[in-house]
Design an enzyme around this catalytic site. Structure first.
Site, PDB file in Angstrom:
ATOM      1  N   ASP A   1       5.233   5.577  -1.362  1.00  0.00           N
ATOM      2  CA  ASP A   1       3.942   6.258  -1.542  1.00  0.00           C
ATOM      3  C   ASP A   1       4.024   7.446  -2.501  1.00  0.00           C
ATOM      4  OD1 ASP A   1       5.301   7.723   0.305  1.00  0.00           O
ATOM      5  OD2 ASP A   1       3.796   7.594   1.901  1.00  0.00           O
TER       6      ASP A   1
ATOM      7  N   LYS B   1      -1.377  13.150   3.154  1.00  0.00           N
ATOM      8  CA  LYS B   1      -2.381  12.068   3.088  1.00  0.00           C
ATOM      9  C   LYS B   1      -2.589  11.509   4.485  1.00  0.00           C
ATOM     10  CE  LYS B   1       0.746   8.543   3.722  1.00  0.00           C
ATOM     11  NZ  LYS B   1       0.856   7.824   4.993  1.00  0.00           N
TER      12      LYS B   1
END
Ligand code: C5P
Length: 279
Positions: free
Chosen positions: A133, A9
């Protein structure tokens, strides 16, 4: 044998809002998945174990894949094991979330394979136990994130119309160290969903800020130089991702993105580029 891709990401804007009593920080960011990805396979086995293409990565109980598998096994009361093989492509300590994405892929694969309904319901809370995350990577679609990073507002219909170059200089940054360095401003962050959705790179340059840049750039000027060189190569926007050391450039020209990545690769940096998806 099951197979999954575990994407990296980037963070489109990242604000540290406050330090919490539990030692974590509340943040505000947009997580956006990219094509740079690890590959994971899992096959049935008596115990939980793994192998990895990266000999420098521990395959023991501190590996997030093993931690995720053991946690799910325990919570779901499963007596089977699993043998993972991890093909590591995403650089570590780069702010790209590779380890978290691997852990989320392990949770997805095992909850499918072990067909444990109870465990499926609790998957998000298990994910958060592994890392802040990891919940994002369970679904892996662009999302606005608050709290530790687990309060997610999906931006499923968001289209990213740009080409991308990601450059990772050879610096390893501890996330915990980076959080300690940030001076919390107490200012309200901009509406990141709105700024990102605008896809207006002039606005992104003015309004998308990563609060880690200041302390990280001052400690490692080489990382700031990577950002400057992406902008010189034609990026309309460039930023540190997470707490670094990875930096990405966003380009309207796919040729410029390729050239920028090639220039960084020639310096010996890990790089990735992807062309805009034609819509
Ligand atoms: O959750 P994760 O293990 O990825 O976090 C690594 C470290 O980063 C934490 O131990 C904490 O020091 C810091 N952190 C934080 N606030 C967050 C996420 C991480 O302070 N929202």
């Amino acid at each position: 044998m099951l197979f999954e891709s575990a994407p990296a990401k980037i963070n489109l804007g990242l604000h540290i809002i406050r330090r919490r009593a539990d030692g974590y920080h509340d943040l505000s960011t947009v997580f956006h998945p990219i094509g740079w990805a690890d590959r994971i396979t899992v096959s049935p086995a008596g115990n939980i174990s793994m192998t990895c293409t990266d000999a420098t990565l521990s395959c023991g109980k501190d590996n997030l894949v093993i931690r995720a598998a053991r946690l799910l096994q325990k919570v779901a009361g499963i007596d089977q094991g699993a043998l993972f093989h991890l093909e590591k492509k995403i650089p570590r300590g780069a702010g790209l979330g590779g380890g978290s994405s691997d852990a989320a892929a392990a949770l997805r694969m095992l909850s499918n394979h072990w067909k444990s309904d109870d465990a499926t319901i609790a998957l998000k809370s298990l994910a958060l136990k592994i890392g802040s995350d990891v919940p994002f990577f369970l679904h892996g679609q662009t999302a606005y994130a608050e709290g530790r990073g687990e309060r997610l507002t999906p931006m499923a219909d968001y289209a990213f119309p740009f080409s991308l170059a990601v450059v990772v200089p050879p610096v390893h940054i501890s996330t915990a160290w980076a959080f300690q360095q940030v001076i919390v401003s107490g200012m309200n962050p901009p509406n990141l969903i709105e700024v990102v959705r605008s896809n207006d790179l002039d606005r992104w340059r003015c309004e998308l800020v990563n609060d880690f840049e200041k302390p990280v750039f001052s400690q490692w000027p080489i990382i700031q130089e990577v950002k400057s060189s992406l902008l010189r190569s034609g990026a309309g926007f460039a930023s540190l991702t997470g707490s670094g050391a990875g930096v990405y450039g966003i380009f309207e020209s796919k040729e410029d993105a390729v050239v920028a990545a090639e220039e960084a690769a020639a310096k010996g940096y890990a790089t990735w580029h992807q062309a805009a998806i034609d819509t």
